[in-house]
Design a protein around this motif. Sequence first.
Motif, short mmCIF file in Angstrom:
data_model
loop_
_atom_site.label_atom_id
_atom_site.label_comp_id
_atom_site.label_asym_id
_atom_site.label_seq_id
_atom_site.Cartn_x
_atom_site.Cartn_y
_atom_site.Cartn_z
N GLU A 228 0.82 -1.21 0.00
CA GLU A 228 0.00 0.00 0.00
C GLU A 228 0.86 1.27 0.00
O GLU A 228 0.54 2.26 -0.67
CB GLU A 228 -0.94 0.02 1.21
N LEU B 114 1.24 4.26 -3.06
CA LEU B 114 1.12 5.70 -2.86
C LEU B 114 2.35 6.43 -3.38
O LEU B 114 2.26 7.50 -4.00
CB LEU B 114 0.93 6.01 -1.37
N LYS C 96 -7.25 5.22 5.80
CA LYS C 96 -7.09 6.57 5.23
C LYS C 96 -7.86 7.54 6.12
O LYS C 96 -9.04 7.35 6.40
CB LYS C 96 -7.62 6.62 3.80
N SER C 97 -7.18 8.58 6.55
CA SER C 97 -7.80 9.61 7.36
C SER C 97 -7.38 10.97 6.81
O SER C 97 -7.12 11.09 5.61
CB SER C 97 -7.40 9.43 8.83
N ARG C 98 -7.27 11.97 7.70
CA ARG C 98 -6.80 13.29 7.28
C ARG C 98 -5.85 13.84 8.33
O ARG C 98 -5.86 13.39 9.50
CB ARG C 98 -7.97 14.26 7.07
N PRO D 180 -5.14 14.20 2.91
CA PRO D 180 -5.20 12.79 3.30
C PRO D 180 -3.96 12.37 4.09
O PRO D 180 -2.86 12.88 3.88
CB PRO D 180 -5.24 12.07 1.95
N PHE E 277 -2.43 8.52 5.80
CA PHE E 277 -2.62 7.07 5.85
C PHE E 277 -1.82 6.48 7.00
O PHE E 277 -0.70 6.91 7.28
CB PHE E 277 -2.14 6.44 4.53
#
Length: 443
Positions: free
Chosen positions: A191, A195, A359-361, A372, A374
Amino acid sequence: MGKRVVVVGGVAGGASAAAKAKRENPELEVVVYEKSGWVSYGACGLPYVLSGEIPRLEKLVARTPEEFRKQGVMVHTRHEVVDIDPSLKTLTVFDHTEGRTFQDRYDHLVLATGARPTIPPIPGTEQAGVFTLRNMEDGEALLKALEGARRAAILGAGYIGLEVAEAFRKRGLEVTLLEARDRPLPHWDPEVGALLKEELERHGVEVWTGVRVTALRGSGRVEAVETSEGVVPTDLVLIATGIRPNVELAQAMGVALGPTGAIATDERMRTNLEEVYAAGDVAESFYQVLKRPYWLPLGDVANKHGRTAGAVIAGKEARFHGVAGTAIFKAFGLAVATTGLSLEAALKEGYAAKKVFIKSRDGAHYYPGSQPLFVELVYEEGTERLLGGAVVAFDHGALRIDALAALLSRGGTVEDLLALDLAYAPPFSPVWDPLLIAAQEVR
């Protein structure tokens, strides 16, 4: 006169050892021999000199030989220690400037000979236009080569390859990044690599993964990289496929190596030989996650090694407690931080490991400019002991990795993470910090 301390190697570990020993015990006579023309500099800043963000190499220097001398530490650049006799406590030194060899002696010795790049066994690596990036001389050579270059190929998508890909693009070069594994940053889980690949390509880097380099073509000067997937025309090649510790001098004098191939030390940075210490990229560390020796050739670790060795030599109580395997770097706008074991590594170690990836912020959803962020958590099934993690962000939010590193160093669990009182304000975090959101996913 006090006892004589000789330090072999004057960059991070060696410079720190010399300075700390003299500071803690001014009676010590401290001498540093460095093979290159530079000492006490931040090699981690080299990619940012190549990009132009740092205007010149000299900005990376923490202390010059003259500044060391004012503090009572005698630094000799372009002096190479070629032989050491531990039974007599003598050294043979070659002065590259004057072309002469002489003898010296020591009461305490610090080996800080660092590491060097590994060159893959492919034809053509000896040609002009083929570079590595390890020291200031490498940086000087690359800066000169960039003046007339339009295209660059980078072999290896680890930390150095990724940072230099950004630097070359900022210089306006066409860049092709070649990686044998199936993703950038291949030591971590897919992952994160996905990215990174997206960010690299968004900034014009051509990324070839799962590719085998077979030769560097050219007639004395490199002109192209031949691979299993095709040919890449280029004006220069950076080899960034890995490094290995410079242990030959240590081996020749009878210093024991550890299971990683670097010098084995205890928590006081002592080797198996009396009054011989090791520090920096040539030395092992203790890995707090797996409870065994580990090789982590990073600048902050090297400085801690050196500081510990210098304090012990000066007669002070000091210990280096080891590493959690924490690292951080950036590729264009993306900051990537990791600590401990990836899921792939944890499974190979025999753990019943699992992971969550969320996934958040990096700020409240309503706060202008939040982006974003991660989080990956790797943990042991059943005990929920944390084994590793990653934070990927578009700014300093990646420094959340330090909370995970602190927990790893103390054998922390997912429950311990959930119990942390983490900072919150809309510009910096959602009301539930991304680390806590990831921890909640475990439950």
